[in-house]
Every structure is written in structure tokens, then in C-alpha cells.
Design a protein around this motif. Structure first.
Motif, short mmCIF file in Angstrom:
data_model
loop_
_atom_site.label_atom_id
_atom_site.label_comp_id
_atom_site.label_asym_id
_atom_site.label_seq_id
_atom_site.Cartn_x
_atom_site.Cartn_y
_atom_site.Cartn_z
N LYS A 73 -3.13 -1.08 -11.29
CA LYS A 73 -2.16 -1.88 -10.30
C LYS A 73 -2.16 -1.01 -9.14
N THR A 74 -1.93 0.36 -9.36
CA THR A 74 -1.87 1.29 -8.29
C THR A 74 -3.20 0.97 -7.51
N ILE A 75 -4.35 1.29 -8.00
CA ILE A 75 -5.46 1.10 -7.12
C ILE A 75 -5.84 0.06 -6.51
N PHE A 76 -5.31 -1.10 -7.14
CA PHE A 76 -5.46 -2.51 -6.46
C PHE A 76 -4.67 -2.32 -5.17
N TYR A 77 -3.39 -2.37 -5.44
CA TYR A 77 -2.51 -2.57 -4.24
C TYR A 77 -2.61 -1.55 -3.33
N THR A 78 -3.12 -0.33 -3.75
CA THR A 78 -3.22 0.55 -2.62
C THR A 78 -4.54 0.02 -1.79
N ALA A 79 -5.52 -0.51 -2.62
CA ALA A 79 -6.73 -0.82 -1.63
C ALA A 79 -6.44 -2.06 -0.83
N MET A 80 -5.35 -3.09 -1.23
CA MET A 80 -4.81 -3.91 -0.42
C MET A 80 -4.17 -3.31 0.89
N PHE A 81 -3.44 -2.40 0.52
CA PHE A 81 -2.64 -1.75 1.47
C PHE A 81 -3.55 -1.43 2.64
N HIS A 82 -4.71 -0.69 2.03
CA HIS A 82 -5.73 -0.18 3.19
C HIS A 82 -6.45 -1.47 4.20
N THR A 83 -6.45 -2.46 3.30
CA THR A 83 -7.14 -3.77 4.11
C THR A 83 -6.08 -4.44 5.15
N LEU A 84 -4.82 -3.99 5.07
CA LEU A 84 -3.59 -4.70 6.04
C LEU A 84 -3.48 -3.57 7.10
N LEU A 85 -4.29 -2.79 7.48
CA LEU A 85 -4.07 -1.85 8.64
C LEU A 85 -4.75 -2.20 9.89
N PHE A 86 -5.89 -2.39 9.63
CA PHE A 86 -6.74 -2.65 10.67
C PHE A 86 -7.75 -4.15 10.90
#
Length: 764
Positions: free
Chosen positions: A346-359
Motif C-alpha cells: 500500500k505504501t508503494i502504491f499510494y506513494t506512486a499515486m502521490f507522485h502522479t498528482l504533482l505535475f
């Protein structure tokens, strides 16, 4: 993207090593948690922040633990070193901090601009970064998307606690000082340090022409100023009016203050211009004295920065800012829900989501924006920092699913850039830069149109795309168009004259010729799809013909894409002419015409054999974008089981880990993270503007994606396990899918994508 110029990153493939930083895989972590967490609680912003890669010679993720709302204009982050193109403001391997920064650096190979920083200090005043830095320990560090803190080791075995809360254009820092007769807050308004000069960073023009400014206002208890620096200025046109404006306010009265310029400190000075300068305030502190600082930013004016501050942080309530930003992140992250996986996954997945919501970042400020394309202020909505060579592949297609409400404005922003500057950008930072190759805004816009987005002027969109495809840039045949060449004019599709005349781009005329020929074909295909949708049949036929030009750089005698000279001969240097890759990287690059590639290489078996060698012999580069679609090519040549096998392998710890060394290669504004999310969900957008996704294999038993208009896509993987990584059957709303394809039209209406998993490859 990875560094273009360094041969060792392009020519040699290193084995993946399990670094000591990672002691266990996610599969070894506990599956259950006793305390229910929200999706935002799983995000670890430290993932990908190491500059060290997964093996010697490989790049780190190029991310930073920024604090801000999704798609924020300004990122607030601890600055561990002097950043520049090739170095982020925060690097995990660093063990000191030189300031808390309001940054606009999108990724490691692009520059910061309009930045400002604040650094706490006790003892004798030291203003330059190398003198004022304070050590810290990562065990004292807390990093969340909505909050960051660390302890800075100060004099006499004391600590200064530094905390960050961030909104969109504004942030708040909270410093807790020990008892000190001399405590300071040092503001750095600009940092043109000639010692940072290297092949990627040229300071000569900036040192000559740019001056930052600060003003200490003891009446309003604030420091205001502007920073005209753009670290990528050498790569783009001059901008006379560009400034990053800031207001820095304190909750304690300014009593002692001054300014500084390089090593010169001027007590009681209220104004300062310079190239490496700032201001400071000083005071006495009792034990545990808390000082709050708000930082407001704007690219429009000081008045606009003040307006931004009133809207985002109207009072001194630090916790309220933290909660508001946390709520914002949670609202976005919960659009995708996962179940029956470990906390580590879950940490890897939601961190990836976090990175897709910056730019790309929001660049407008409550109905107005500064345009870095005509150097003027406009009314409207704007986005900027599009890493298009990277993100057209997976990030923008993912945002169509996860952020549909933003897609039309992102398209309109690209079209505004076309209207204001004459071309759509290749990699705006924040104005034109001739970074990477291709005009992949074409793919982003055509893909949005084909998938039903119409909230922009379609005629204008086609005009912009048509110019990219049909019009060569100024001086095309006279210039080589090398990556990171100093700015002369906009590159667009450099080499387009010969691309049209010869059917390919000759290596003796234009750099990166083979990669350009292939990628221009991708863009031609995308423009053709928009032409077809708008009834422009003649253009469609012309564009589709050009889209096959990649075949003209396929050397049948070697079986690889290869550089050709203008006279038609093959170059004596078969590994020249490529962008961030080799012949193995680009031989499978024509993602827009997979059947054509298969036929070109002798049919499905020959294609599958060569593709298998690409993976088995260590040529595949998971750490870089050109090969992100390669796994899914097995679906087109009768080996879907191989794609399913490789998806499992490459979404594992081999490329993604819950650690600072956690992303294999640069994340590049969310592209690598978007690849991971698509691959985990079980489908991938191989061909832009086709409206189709290629089916892979889901990696989680359950994923639910909340779509537009209340629709919901549920992805289930029955029987999924470490052994059961192959797909036995896949259905959508109960109907079997037999061609390994599903359309966006199907997905957009919601439903259930159900996989039955097995441990036996389905080879029939």
C-alpha cells in the motif's frame, strides 16, 4: 528521463542489486494493521529521494519530500544542498540542511525558478549556504505530503526543530528554538553560485543580467522581494518580466535585521539587490521559543502574493494548514482503493499515486496567470512543467482516469502556450526549452480528444497539432538540434525537413536521428487520429503515411533500427542517433504501429524471439521511458503469458521499494509511477490516441477506481498469489475478453474487470 550525454547510462546495462538499504521485500511485511489508516497515511514521500540508483551507474528517483496540495504551484521542502539542473533541492544522501525552500524544480534534469528559502540559526550570523548549513539525522525526520519536520543540530549540543506546512502557492514554517542570545532567520532570495557551473549549468549570462531583490519592512513585519532566476534560462528565450515574487511574514516583531550580498553583511539595511543575496532577522530566544513564518509566492506581483496568502493562510494556525492539505490529499488518493495486500505494498502504491498528482503544476493564481511564452499576465487557468517526452506515455493517460476534471484545463494550457508563443512546448520550464525530442503535446491532446474530452477549442487544437506535424522550425537544415544546446530558437520537430523529404532523419544532419524518426511517427499517428475525427481526410492520409517512416530506419541486414546518412547509406556507427538508449531500446519503439513492426521483423515468431532476447539478455531498461510499453508487446505476438510474467517481475522490489532508493530510475514528474499504477491495475495504454488499453495482469486482488460521473471500475483477481501470476480468463462485466484489449469507452462507463489467475502459462 536519464542523462542524455553520459555514455555509461546509455550503453551499459548493470545487474540489479539488492542494496543494504532494503532488508526485506514487501511480501515479507505484515498484512494487517491494528489501527485503520486512510490512504494518505500510507504515502512515504522519501521514496525516490536518493540520488543513488539501484545499481552502480543508475540514477535515483529524482523525487523530493515536498509539502503542498496536489498539483501545487509551489513546493515546500527542506533544502539539503544548492540545487541546479542535475541536483534536486533535497537529496537523501545529504546530512545537512541549508534552508526550508519554496521551490519550483519539477525534476532532477530540469531547473528551479523563482525560488526563495528561510534558514534558522543560533550563534554568530553565517549567511552563505556552505557556512549556515546544519546537520540532521534521518531518524529525527518526519515526511508526509501535508507535513514535514526535522531536528537541526545547532550550537552547544542543542537542536532547532523545523516544521513545514504547505498549501498551493503559500506555506508556513514553524521553528522551535533553544535558549540563545543570538537567533536568526536567514532569507536567501537568489543563489547564482558560479561554483556550481558544469556541462549542464551555465551561469555566465545569468550572472551578468539577473538581480534578485529583497526589502525588509519593519512596519508590516515582513520581507518582500523577487527572484528572476531560471536555472534552465540558457535553454530558452529571455523573459524580461519574469520574477518569482515572495512575501515572508513573521509572527514575532522584527527588531534586529539586515541584508547580505555574498560575504558582505549589512546591519540595519532594508534593501538589497544581488546575484547571491538575501536578508535576515535576529532575536533572543528563551527555551522552546516558537517562531512561525509564512511564505507567499506569486509569478504575477507582490500584491498577488498577498492575495494568495489571505486566501490560503489567513491566520497563524499551523495545524489548520496541515489538516486542510491532508484532507485535500486524502480526497484525491481515495479515488483509487486497494484491498487484501500488505502495508508495504500500500505504501508503494499510494506513494506512486502521490507522485502522479504533482505535475503538471497549476500555474494560475485564482483566475490569472503569468505566461512565460509572451511574458505577460492573462486571465484564465494555466498549468506548467509538462515533462512531455516522459509523461505522454502513461501519466497523462492515467490522469484521464484519476483527474478527469483537470484534463480540459491541461489541454487548454498547452493551447494557450501555442497562442502566446507560437508553438506548443516540448518541455516547458516554465517557458520553452529544447529538452528531449518530439512534440508530444500532440499525443496528449489527441488522446484526450479521442477519449471524449471537449472542453477546449478543437479547431485551435488541430491548428496547433497541424503546425507541429507540417511546419519545420526556423533554421531546421542548418542546425543539428543537440540536446541541451544553448537556445537559438524553438526546436519543435528538429530535422522535419528531411523527415518529409527523405522519409527519415539523417544522422549526418540531425542529432538523435533514429529516435526522432520513430517518435515523430508516433506524433504523426496521433495528429492523424484528430484529423480523422474532424473529417480532415487528406491530412489523415498524409499523416498516416508519415507515421510509417520508422520503417525507413530499420536495417533488414542487422534486424535493428539504425542510423542512415542523407545519401541513404547506413552509418558506420550503428549505435549513434539514439536518445537515451541503444538499438535495442528503439527497435521496438513504434508503439503506434505494432502490427507494422511485427511484419517488418518477419512475423510474430521472429518478433517474439527478438523481443525475448531484449529481456533475457539484459537489454531492457526498466529505468527509462522509451521501453515502458515493451512488456505489453508480447500481447501482439501470441505470448500474453510472457507479458503477465514480466509485469509481475517489473512491478516487484526489482524496480519499486519502500525506501529512499525506491524507484528504479528517475520518476520524471510521475511517469514511472504511472507505469507502475497501470501495470498493477492490469492494463496499459500502449498506443496513444487509439482509445485502447492492452491487458496485462493485475498485481492486487482488488482495486476500485472512482471515475467520472459516479462510475466505478472494479478490478478483481481471483486466485492471485505468488505462483498464480498468469491470467486464465479475463472478463469485463461478464463478457470474456479474447484479444487482450479493452477500450477506454468500456472502462469509462465503469464495471467489473475480472481476472481468473493460475500458475500455468496459457500458451494456446
Amino acid at each position: 528521463m536519464i542523462l542524455n550525454i553520459c555514455p555509461k547510462l546509455k550503453r551499459k546495462v548493470y545487474p540489479f542489486l539488492l542494496l543494504s538499504l532494503v532488508s526485506v521485500t514487501t511480501n515479507a511485511q505484515q498484512k494487517t494493521t491494528k489501527v485503520k489508516k486512510d490512504e494518505v497515511d500510507y504515502v512515504n514521500p522519501l521514496i525516490g529521494t536518493a540520488s543513488t540508483g539501484f545499481a552502480k551507474g543508475l540514477d535515483g528517483g529524482g523525487t523530493m519530500p515536498c509539502v503542498n496540495v496536489p498539483f501545487a504551484m509551489t513546493n515546500f521542502v527542506a533544502q539539503t544542498g544548492e540545487n541546479k539542473m542535475s541536483k534536486m533541492s533535497y537529496t537523501y544522501e545529504d546530512n545537512s540542511v541549508i534552508g526550508l525552500m519554496a521551490s519550483h524544480q519539477p525534476t532532477v534534469w530540469m531547473g528551479d525558478y523563482g525560488y526563495v528559502s528561510v534558514m534558522p540559526q543560533i550563534g554568530n550570523l553565517r549567511v552563505l549556504p556552505e557556512e549556515r548549513k546544519l546537520m540532521f539525522d534521518h531518524k529525527d525526520e518526519v515526511a508526509k505530503p501535508y507535513y514535514y519536520s526535522l531536528k537541526l543540530k545547532a550550537a552547544n549540543n542543542t537542536n532547532i526543530k523545523a516544521e513545514i506546512a504547505g498549501a498551493n502557492t503559500c506555506g508556513m514554517f514553524r521553528f522551535t528554538f533553544p535558549k540563545a542570545d543570538q537567533a536568526h532567520l536567514i532569507i536567501q532570495g537568489i543563489n547564482l553560485n558560479p561554483a556550481l557551473t558544469d556541462w549542464a549549468n551555465d551561469f555566465k549570462v545569468r550572472m551578468k543580467e539577473m538581480r534578485g531583490y529583497v526589502h525588509v519592512d519593519t512596519v508590516n513585519n515582513e520581507i518582500t522581494g523577487y527572484n528572476p532566476d531560471r536555472q534552465s534560462a540558457q535553454l530558452g528565450p529571455p523573459l524580461k518580466n519574469f520574477k518569482g515574487y515572495f512575501i515572508i511574514k513573521f509572527d514575532k516583531p522584527i527588531r534586529s535585521y539586515g541584508t547580505w550580498d555574498n560575504q558582505t553583511i549589512k546591519k540595519k539595511s532594508k534593501e538589497q539587490f544581488g546575484t547571491r543575496m538575501g536578508a535576515y532577522v535576529s532575536f533572543k530566544t528563551a527555551g522552546s521559543t516558537v517562531v512561525k513564518v509564512t511564505v507567499a509566492t506569486s509569478f504575477i506581483s507582490i500584491d498577488q502574493a498577498r492575495h494568495n496568502l489571505k486566501r490560503e493562510i489567513p491566520d497563524w494556525d499551523f495545524e489548520k494548514v496541515v489538516k486542510s492539505t491532508r484532507d485535500n490529499w486524502q480526497q484525491q488518493l481515495k479515488k483509487v482503493q486497494v484491498a487484501d495486500i500488505t502495508d508495504g505494498q500500500k505504501t508503494i502504491f499510494y506513494t506512486a499515486m502521490f507522485h502522479t498528482l504533482l505535475f503538471p503544476r497549476e500555474f494560475s493564481e485564482y483566475g490569472r496567470y503569468y505566461s512565460a511564452f509572451d511574458d505577460k499576465i492573462h486571465n484564465g487557468v494555466s498549468y506548467n512543467d509538462y515533462s512531455l517526452w516522459d509523461t505522454f506515455r502513461a501519466l497523462h493517460p492515467l490522469l484521464i482516469l484519476t483527474q478527469p476534471e483537470r484534463v480540459n484545463d491541461m489541454v487548454k494550457s498547452l493551447l494557450q502556450m501555442y497562442q502566446e508563443g507560437g508553438w506548443m512546448p516540448m518541455w516547458p520550464n516554465p517557458t520553452y526549452t529544447n529538452i528531449m525530442i518530439g512534440t508530444h503535446a500532440d499525443a496528449v491532446i489527441a488522446d484526450a480528444y479521442i477519449k471524449g474530452f471537449r472542453g477546449y477549442n478543437a479547431a485551435l487544437a488541430y491548428e496547433a497539432l497541424h503546425k507541429d506535424a507540417f511546419t519545420a522550425p526556423d533554421g531546421d537544415v542548418q542546425k543539428k538540434w543537440g540536446d541541451r544546446d544553448l537556445w537559438t530558437s524553438f526546436e519543435a520537430r528538429g530535422g522535419l525537413t528531411n523527415y518529409h523529404k527523405l522519409g527519415y532523419i539523417p544522422v549526418d544532419k540531425t542529432k538523435e536521428s533514429v529516435s526522432r524518426t520513430i517518435e515523430y511517427g508516433i506524433d504523426d499517428y496521433c495528429v492523424a487520429q484528430l484529423a480523422k475525427a474532424l473529417g480532415k481526410t487528406g491530412d489523415y492520409n498524409q499523416l498516416m503515411g508519415w507515421s510509417k517512416n520508422y520503417k525507413n530506419v530499420y536495417n533488414t541486414s542487422t534486424g535493428f533500427m539504425a542510423p542512415r546518412n542523407a545519401d541513404g547509406s547506413w552509418s558506420a556507427q550503428p549505435d549513434s542517433g539514439f536518445t537515451e538508449g541503444t538499438k535495442w531500446t528503439y527497435t521496438f519503439g513504434a508503439m503506434h504501429d505494432v502490427p507494422g513492426m511485427i511484419a517488418l521483423m518477419g512475423g510474430e515468431k521472429a518478433f517474439a524471439d527478438k523481443l525475448t532476447h531484449n529481456f533475457n539478455d539484459g537489454h531492457y531498461r526498466a529505468d527509462n521511458e522509451p521501453g515502458h510499453h515493451y512488456i505489453y508487446l508480447f500481447n501482439y505476438c501470441g505470448m500474453p503469458w510472457k507479458a503477465q510474467e514480466l509485469v509481475r517481475q517489473h512491478t516487484s522490489w526489482q524496480n519499486f521499494r519502500n525506501a529512499p532508493i525506491g524507484i528504479n530510475g528517475n520518476d520524471d514528474c510521475g511517469q514511472t509511477s504511472a507505469w507502475y499504477i497501470f501495470s498493477t491495475m492490469g492494463f496499459y495504454p500502449v498506443t496513444p490516441a487509439s482509445g485502447l488499453y492492452s491487458i496485462g495482469a493485475p498485481q492486487f486482488p482488488y482495486i476500485a477506481l472512482n471515475l467520472q460521473n459516479g462510475n466505478k471500475l472494479v478490478i478483481k483477481a481471483a486466485g492471485l498469489s505468488a505462483q498464480n501470476k498468469y491470467v486464465k480468463l479475463v472478463t469485463f462485466n461478464g463478457v470474456p475478453i479474447k484479444d487482450h484489449m479493452i477500450s477506454h469507452e468500456q472502462i469509462s462507463h465503469g464495471g467489473t474487470l475480472a481476472f481468473t489467475m493460475t500458475n500455468i502459462p496459457q500458451k494456446d
